[in-house]
Design a protein around this motif. Sequence first.
Motif, mmCIF file in Angstrom:
data_model
loop_
_atom_site.group_PDB
_atom_site.id
_atom_site.type_symbol
_atom_site.label_atom_id
_atom_site.label_comp_id
_atom_site.label_asym_id
_atom_site.label_seq_id
_atom_site.Cartn_x
_atom_site.Cartn_y
_atom_site.Cartn_z
ATOM 1 N N UNK A 115 7.193 -60.679 20.909
ATOM 2 C CA UNK A 115 8.564 -60.412 20.494
ATOM 3 C C UNK A 115 9.161 -61.720 19.983
ATOM 4 N N UNK A 116 9.634 -61.721 18.736
ATOM 5 C CA UNK A 116 10.132 -62.980 18.197
ATOM 6 C C UNK A 116 11.631 -63.156 18.379
ATOM 7 N N UNK A 117 12.344 -61.999 18.475
ATOM 8 C CA UNK A 117 13.779 -62.085 18.676
ATOM 9 C C UNK A 117 14.071 -62.578 20.095
ATOM 10 N N UNK A 118 14.580 -63.813 20.189
ATOM 11 C CA UNK A 118 14.748 -64.439 21.505
ATOM 12 C C UNK A 118 15.708 -63.649 22.391
ATOM 13 N N UNK A 119 16.756 -63.078 21.793
ATOM 14 C CA UNK A 119 17.739 -62.353 22.588
ATOM 15 C C UNK A 119 17.118 -61.095 23.210
ATOM 16 N N UNK A 120 16.383 -60.360 22.369
ATOM 17 C CA UNK A 120 15.715 -59.141 22.859
ATOM 18 C C UNK A 120 14.744 -59.489 23.984
ATOM 19 N N UNK A 121 14.005 -60.563 23.786
ATOM 20 C CA UNK A 121 13.021 -60.976 24.783
ATOM 21 C C UNK A 121 13.694 -61.340 26.102
ATOM 22 N N UNK A 122 14.752 -62.160 26.009
ATOM 23 C CA UNK A 122 15.484 -62.575 27.216
ATOM 24 C C UNK A 122 16.075 -61.368 27.942
ATOM 25 N N UNK A 123 16.627 -60.426 27.163
ATOM 26 C CA UNK A 123 17.226 -59.246 27.789
ATOM 27 C C UNK A 123 16.180 -58.455 28.549
ATOM 28 N N UNK A 124 15.027 -58.244 27.914
ATOM 29 C CA UNK A 124 13.985 -57.474 28.589
ATOM 30 C C UNK A 124 13.557 -58.158 29.870
ATOM 31 N N UNK A 125 13.406 -59.479 29.798
ATOM 32 C CA UNK A 125 12.996 -60.197 31.010
ATOM 33 C C UNK A 125 14.046 -60.057 32.098
ATOM 34 N N UNK A 126 15.290 -60.297 31.733
ATOM 35 C CA UNK A 126 16.393 -60.207 32.690
ATOM 36 C C UNK A 126 16.407 -58.839 33.361
ATOM 37 N N UNK A 127 16.285 -57.787 32.581
ATOM 38 C CA UNK A 127 16.426 -56.441 33.138
ATOM 39 C C UNK A 127 15.186 -56.013 33.913
ATOM 40 N N UNK A 128 14.006 -56.384 33.425
ATOM 41 C CA UNK A 128 12.818 -55.942 34.162
ATOM 42 C C UNK A 128 12.604 -56.757 35.445
ATOM 43 N N UNK A 129 13.153 -57.965 35.522
ATOM 44 C CA UNK A 129 13.014 -58.721 36.777
ATOM 45 C C UNK A 129 13.962 -58.196 37.856
ATOM 46 N N UNK A 130 15.091 -57.651 37.424
ATOM 47 C CA UNK A 130 16.164 -57.315 38.372
ATOM 48 C C UNK A 130 15.732 -56.403 39.534
ATOM 49 N N UNK A 131 14.992 -55.312 39.282
ATOM 50 C CA UNK A 131 14.674 -54.418 40.409
ATOM 51 C C UNK A 131 13.895 -55.098 41.525
ATOM 52 N N UNK A 132 13.251 -56.213 41.219
ATOM 53 C CA UNK A 132 12.487 -56.925 42.242
ATOM 54 C C UNK A 132 13.363 -57.306 43.435
ATOM 55 N N UNK A 133 14.663 -57.495 43.183
ATOM 56 C CA UNK A 133 15.546 -57.988 44.245
ATOM 57 C C UNK A 133 16.231 -56.874 45.015
ATOM 58 N N UNK A 134 15.972 -55.641 44.617
ATOM 59 C CA UNK A 134 16.524 -54.510 45.358
ATOM 60 C C UNK A 134 15.746 -54.374 46.662
ATOM 61 N N UNK A 135 16.457 -54.118 47.747
ATOM 62 C CA UNK A 135 15.780 -54.038 49.038
ATOM 63 C C UNK A 135 14.925 -52.774 49.106
ATOM 64 N N UNK A 136 13.961 -52.809 50.001
ATOM 65 C CA UNK A 136 13.045 -51.678 50.108
ATOM 66 C C UNK A 136 13.787 -50.425 50.554
ATOM 67 N N UNK A 137 14.794 -50.604 51.419
ATOM 68 C CA UNK A 137 15.576 -49.435 51.856
ATOM 69 C C UNK A 137 16.289 -48.805 50.669
#
Lengths: 294, 298
Positions: free
Chosen positions: A93-115
């Motif tokens: 992905x060459x568009x830096x904004x698109x790339x950053x957004x995808x990273x930001x959003x796909x990393x987020x669920x990692x911090x949701x608790x298991x409950x």
Amino acid sequence: MKGWQLYTLLILPLAYLMIFKYVPMYGTVIAFKNFVAARGIWGSEWVGLVHFERFFHSYQFGRVFRNTLTLAAYELLVGFPLPIILALSLNYVRNAFFKKSIQMITYAPHFISVVVLVGITMQMLQPGTGAVNIVLGLFGMDSIHFMAIPEYFKTIYVLSGVWQNVGFASIIYLAALSGVDPTLHEAAVMDGASKLKRMWHVDIPGITPIIVVMFILAMGNFMEIGFEKVLLMQNPLNLRTSEIIDTYVFNIGLKGAVPQYSAAAAIGLFKNLIALFLLVTANRLARRSGTSLW
Amino acid sequence: MSKNAIRESKGDRVFDAANHLLLGLLLIIIIYPLLYIVSASISSSEAVIAGEVWLWPVQPTLDGYMAVFANKMIWSGFMNSFYYAGVGTLINVIVTLLAAYPLSRTDLFGRGFFMLLFVFTMMFSGGLIPTYLVVKALGLLDTRWALIIPTALSVWNMIIARTYFQTTISSELLEAGQMDGCNDYRFLWSIVLPLSGPIIAVIALFYAVGHWNQYFHAMIYLRDESLFPLQLVLRDILIQNEVDFSAMSDAGELVRRQGIRELLKYSLIVVSTLPIMVVYPFVQKYFVKGMMIGSLKG
């Protein structure tokens, strides 16, 4: 003595280690005893391998052992390749904004608790009112009570795990990809290689060492299924496919009205020994490939 | 240079299109459940029960959030979780640094042996039952300490900190300090700690998120409801469905309560996840950094 101060710093961490890690290791001797709280670990009578034999001969053994292995294998099979694919794809992905957004959003669920993760999953899958069933309804399909059907348990477990972790797990591969020599790409472009060809012949060979290390690590942790998540997703209706060794240890050891400490400790020890064996084997393999894990 | 050399081939353009399409699809799959939960949490309970909410809010209300904040257990859960995350993380960081610094010093006699003691606990553990019995024997059951002391150190984080010390605190720095008559305590306190801001941030974040998201230890070690952390309260409400309205006689009232109960779950998910999600964008880079250091060999 020179450097004595360094040893005084270590006192507290070592005390912690002894009390909460090594004393419990010693405590596993209750697996070979009939532990009675009043008589303590040492005072309880030895019974040898009785608890192990009873577990191996119980009708639960086959089921629990099989569930543990299939769930772990399923998770590895689906959960391992997807972050690699995501990283390879993000890398183009060459568009830096698109790339950053995808990273930001796909990393987020990692911090949701298991409950909360299990809570979200259950709300999404509810019969009648859950989003998944509403969407199924739009296609004219009947509502399904997913959590009550044993056959769906493992798939729900694995896919919710992918949803939560695919982004975060891709970090390591993205970093490895950024280390691939750009002159190789330039040369490939000169030779008229398409992007797909470059991905296949430049990127993937470039990150293969990391993939191997991560795979060996994953093999070493094969037995470490997300026990806390399985426990939350478990209900009497799906117990047939959701009971794994860890939850079984918990259910007979701490949950019942009469806690069977010794039997539970024996089963836990059995699992931990398998895990240790896998880890040591994995590390030996890693060393052979030139990359020790520690 | 000819025009064709700059323009991408047809194959590459197809590749780019397919790639973006797949990533867009992934984005939708990740975002949809989050959006759905938020939408449902601000919809009316009738709409939620009738299954009318599938993307956007229907008949927006804040009933669910009112129910969340009217619930005493949820309040005390929040307070307790802040306590466990705050005090617990402080102790975690102290113990971790105390172990990591000496073990980063190559001149520590017996370093390999001590490292082995730590690393072995990652490979083999006594397991659930023996650990529980130790916590019980120490009289920690049903106290706040049960959620703090038994998890005072994560060997993984210790190794991350140690790797950081090894790569950033040079031996010349140590020699210069020693030349000026600096002992090891003083060196750790006045030289190493001020240089270790980023790594302390990384491990503190790892620990804090771990405490905030932990429910299992609370479940096995605590009986007293006033000590329950938020996650355990959440488990009772979201998963065990333990908001008990079953004694209702009036059918209409029962349906209404049922609706509020469903709504409460959605609002609760939002409220409990909000603290982490608000902080997350600002600290994301530290997590990534921690991942990277952790993947280096120690």
